[in-house]
Design a protein around this motif. Structure first.
Motif, short mmCIF file in Angstrom:
data_model
loop_
_atom_site.label_atom_id
_atom_site.label_comp_id
_atom_site.label_asym_id
_atom_site.label_seq_id
_atom_site.Cartn_x
_atom_site.Cartn_y
_atom_site.Cartn_z
N SER A 124 -0.97 -1.61 2.24
CA SER A 124 -0.04 -2.74 2.21
C SER A 124 1.41 -2.28 2.38
O SER A 124 2.20 -2.93 3.07
CB SER A 124 -0.15 -3.49 0.87
OG SER A 124 -1.48 -3.61 0.44
N GLU A 136 -6.02 -4.73 6.23
CA GLU A 136 -5.00 -5.04 5.23
C GLU A 136 -3.65 -5.28 5.90
O GLU A 136 -2.91 -6.20 5.52
CB GLU A 136 -4.89 -3.89 4.21
CG GLU A 136 -3.83 -4.07 3.14
CD GLU A 136 -4.15 -5.12 2.09
OE1 GLU A 136 -5.28 -5.64 2.09
OE2 GLU A 136 -3.27 -5.42 1.26
N LYS A 182 -2.44 -8.73 7.22
CA LYS A 182 -1.91 -9.74 6.30
C LYS A 182 -0.40 -9.86 6.40
O LYS A 182 0.17 -10.89 6.01
CB LYS A 182 -2.19 -9.32 4.85
CG LYS A 182 -3.60 -9.48 4.35
CD LYS A 182 -3.54 -9.14 2.85
CE LYS A 182 -4.88 -8.89 2.26
NZ LYS A 182 -4.73 -8.28 0.92
N PHE A 183 0.26 -8.80 6.85
CA PHE A 183 1.71 -8.73 6.72
C PHE A 183 2.46 -8.80 8.04
O PHE A 183 3.69 -8.76 8.06
CB PHE A 183 2.10 -7.45 5.97
CG PHE A 183 1.41 -7.32 4.64
CD1 PHE A 183 1.86 -8.05 3.55
CD2 PHE A 183 0.31 -6.49 4.48
CE1 PHE A 183 1.21 -7.97 2.32
CE2 PHE A 183 -0.34 -6.40 3.25
CZ PHE A 183 0.12 -7.14 2.18
N PRO A 231 6.68 -6.01 -2.97
CA PRO A 231 6.64 -5.67 -4.39
C PRO A 231 7.41 -4.37 -4.67
O PRO A 231 7.30 -3.41 -3.90
CB PRO A 231 5.15 -5.49 -4.67
CG PRO A 231 4.48 -6.39 -3.66
CD PRO A 231 5.34 -6.26 -2.42
N SER A 233 5.36 -8.33 -9.84
CA SER A 233 5.11 -8.89 -8.50
C SER A 233 3.77 -9.63 -8.46
O SER A 233 3.64 -10.69 -7.85
CB SER A 233 5.08 -7.77 -7.45
OG SER A 233 6.07 -6.81 -7.67
N PHE A 273 9.24 -13.99 -4.62
CA PHE A 273 7.97 -14.53 -4.13
C PHE A 273 7.86 -16.04 -4.24
O PHE A 273 6.84 -16.61 -3.86
CB PHE A 273 6.81 -13.86 -4.87
CG PHE A 273 6.84 -12.37 -4.79
CD1 PHE A 273 6.44 -11.72 -3.63
CD2 PHE A 273 7.32 -11.59 -5.84
CE1 PHE A 273 6.49 -10.34 -3.53
CE2 PHE A 273 7.37 -10.21 -5.76
CZ PHE A 273 6.96 -9.58 -4.59
N THR A 304 -1.43 -15.38 0.73
CA THR A 304 -2.10 -14.61 1.78
C THR A 304 -1.59 -13.17 1.82
O THR A 304 -2.36 -12.23 1.94
CB THR A 304 -1.84 -15.26 3.16
OG1 THR A 304 -2.17 -16.64 3.04
CG2 THR A 304 -2.69 -14.63 4.24
N ALA A 305 -0.28 -13.02 1.69
CA ALA A 305 0.31 -11.68 1.80
C ALA A 305 0.37 -10.98 0.43
O ALA A 305 1.37 -10.39 0.07
CB ALA A 305 1.69 -11.78 2.42
N THR A 306 -0.70 -11.07 -0.33
CA THR A 306 -0.79 -10.32 -1.59
C THR A 306 -1.42 -8.96 -1.32
O THR A 306 -2.56 -8.89 -0.83
CB THR A 306 -1.67 -11.08 -2.61
OG1 THR A 306 -1.09 -12.37 -2.85
CG2 THR A 306 -1.78 -10.32 -3.92
N PRO A 307 -0.71 -7.88 -1.60
CA PRO A 307 -1.33 -6.57 -1.43
C PRO A 307 -2.65 -6.49 -2.20
O PRO A 307 -2.75 -6.97 -3.34
CB PRO A 307 -0.29 -5.62 -2.01
CG PRO A 307 1.02 -6.34 -1.81
CD PRO A 307 0.69 -7.79 -2.03
N ALA A 308 -3.65 -5.90 -1.58
CA ALA A 308 -4.99 -5.88 -2.18
C ALA A 308 -4.98 -5.30 -3.59
O ALA A 308 -5.69 -5.78 -4.47
CB ALA A 308 -5.94 -5.07 -1.29
N ILE A 309 -4.13 -4.30 -3.83
CA ILE A 309 -4.17 -3.66 -5.16
C ILE A 309 -3.56 -4.56 -6.24
O ILE A 309 -3.67 -4.26 -7.42
CB ILE A 309 -3.47 -2.28 -5.20
CG1 ILE A 309 -1.98 -2.39 -4.88
CG2 ILE A 309 -4.17 -1.30 -4.29
CD1 ILE A 309 -1.17 -1.20 -5.37
N LEU A 310 -2.91 -5.65 -5.84
CA LEU A 310 -2.32 -6.58 -6.81
C LEU A 310 -3.07 -7.92 -6.85
O LEU A 310 -2.62 -8.86 -7.49
CB LEU A 310 -0.84 -6.82 -6.48
CG LEU A 310 0.07 -5.60 -6.51
CD1 LEU A 310 1.50 -5.99 -6.10
CD2 LEU A 310 0.09 -4.93 -7.87
#
Lengths: 355, 355
Positions: free
Chosen positions: A80, A108, A111-112, A216, B80, B112, B213-219
């Motif tokens: 990300s 991934e 998404k951005f 983030p 975040s 956000f 949609t643009a949420t980093p996978a780890i979060l």
């Protein structure tokens, strides 16, 4: 019984490093506390942090115009972070797919922002580097030089007309490379560096500063650079252990020496597999990973027995990834030649008794 | 000399836990490898992970309709993650500011989405809970029950007409609370739980699934929940150590017992400060933190001497946060009463010799 741990990650760490960590665990440098109980802003931890960075810079000959960041979140965090920091408004990135991890990175990133994808796999265990194609005009080009799941590696650094970004999670410090050919190199720690939870990012400084507004804070390269990777509390124990691993690599002669060791280890194992009719590796020899050696038994019915007998001999975690099946021996820097010898010896005897 | 570590975080861990971790460091449960060298998907680590979660559920009486997530990235990662997961399109969040950390959380959230901020601080060391005001109609209301920097705590759970989100990084497991009054509780591990690099998230399941949609996978809470916090490799060693801390709290009688201990410790220290003309604490007694006791010397010129002499007596990391100055004794669960006694004894002697 000596144990050899072939886990793909979290992987074994150098025995000497673990023993040292054990001695120091409750009392770091006669401070009466553990290194993990020190403030990240203390003089003592600052020294740990700076030494680790300097040793990594020495080992990889990292030029001064590159920042070295110690970040949270594993390589997936960087999946990300990379588009969030490098993909400009109206820009585009190119993702080269050569196995499971580069495919996941591309998914991934999409998404951005805008992402082109090129799959360079041609049939089972083979890739065609010419399929990188035209790499001009991208904000960056992402690839994965060592695909842990597939056991496929790209050794020649691709010539690239845009900043080249490499996921080196499973091969960093395994071979001597020219950092200046990359825009960014990243690596989750839990294979060749330290425990899970730490990620190294080596990034050319001129690429920093273009992050999206909605990045983030923990994934923001600018903040990480400006705060010496301490904008928030870093995973200090993992950072300390990574530093101990860097010292260990230095003590063994540096990355060039690791490279020789790794080539000897991998060659011995692949040679044994190729000479055997009981085992097979299906990767084009030009692209065989030195870090993750995948292999199949001629009779998949024997897989469970192979794993159980191996484990009873202290040879652990040889099961292949669920998406590939068969076996996988992950033989990162920390795996000694004795581990390879023990594995080959076991494989040979197992083959003889089940031929 | 016995050492007592008053660091605000990374903080001391229970001595018994560290000694156990040291014994097991190179050989976990006779497996011949460290727990940090185990695959996160192995049967052995799965047991570590599940036991840790179950013990936390038992300790905090977490209802079944709450997920417990073990995540990367510290509390700042959650600054975040919370808006990315809970703040709906066209929705709004309310942030209550009572100190440095709640201010930082609000600032990050505003990246956000739409955020209202209410500052409930009234003068130095005082807050007014009525300033929470109308909490209706928000996607969530965020506050920080224990402000580590300021030494200010909110003990009564605010009545709230929207899902209540609490940053409990420095007070989780310190007092017995009713989880069902919260929408989400989160905590960076490095104060009351374990080493830095792990974050606990306790979230009502019906709040999961609205991520941007643009949420980093780890979060991403949905991914974390659906994959038992193993969408990517978690910080396994920190998870293991957190599990050992949970067992230790259970062994001491659970959270109610910790709460009694913590109240006794804090009361003794505040009482000594209040009785002294040499030291002072400037927080309204109703809002004094049991976890982070801030205090000033009557003569700030003596600060350096105080710190140096304390350190020579094995009383470490008493320096206040740079934004507040003076001193701070962080006395989380792991700090024994003996540490408080030693601190008071030193403070008393220091006052007498510098009166």
């Amino acid at each position: 019984m000596t144990t050899f741990n072939f886990c793909a990650g979290p992987a074994m760490l150098p025995t000497e490093v673990m023993q040292q960590a054990q001695r120091q665990l409750c009392d770091y440098n006669d401070l009466g506390v553990s290194v993990m109980e020190l403030s990240h802003r203390s003089a003592e931890f600052t020294q740990v942090a700076e030494e680790a960075e300097q040793n990594l810079r020495d080992l990889m000959r990292i030029p001064d115009n590159y920042a070295v960041l110690f970040m949270h979140g594993g390589a997936r965090g960087q999946f990300s972070a990379i588009p969030l920091n490098l993909l400009k408004t109206g820009g585009k990135a190119l993702y080269i797919e050569s196995g499971q991890w580069s495919v996941a990175a591309a998914k991934e990133a999409a998404k951005f922002g805008d992402v082109d994808v090129r799959d360079i796999r041609i049939g089972k265990g083979d890739i065609d580097l010419s399929l990188f194609g035209d790499t001009s005009g991208y904000d960056y080009v992402h690839y994965c030089p060592n695909e842990t799941v597939d056991g496929v590696a790209i050794y020649d650094i691709p010539s690239c007309n845009s900043p080249l970004v490499a996921d080196m999670s499973s091969c960093i410090l395994g071979r001597d490379i020219d950092v200046s050919k990359f825009g960014l190199i990243y690596a989750g720690a839990q294979k060749n560096v330290g425990p899970a939870g730490l990620t190294l990012v080596i990034v050319r400084r001129d690429l920093i500063g273009q992050q999206h507004t909605a990045t983030p804070a923990i994934l923001n390269y600018q903040l990480a650079q400006d705060n010496d990777s301490m904008y928030n509390t870093p995973p200090t124990f993992a950072w300390y252990l990574a530093g101990e691993v860097f010292k260990w690599v230095k003590g063994l002669g540096g990355v060039a020496q690791m490279e020789q060791r790794n080539q000897s280890k991998a060659q011995a194992l692949y040679q044994f597999i190729d000479d055997s009719s009981f085992y097979r590796n299906e990767v084009n020899p030009s692209f065989r990973s030195e870090m993750n050696v995948t292999f199949q038994l001629h009779d998949a019915e024997l897989n469970q027995r192979f794993l159980a007998e191996a484990e009873s001999q202290g040879l652990l975690a040889l099961k292949g990834h669920r998406m590939v099946g068969g076996m996988r021996a992950s033989i990162y820097n920390a795996m000694p030649m004795a581990g390879i010898a023990a594995l080959i010896d076991f494989m040979d005897k197992f083959a003889q008794s089940h031929q």
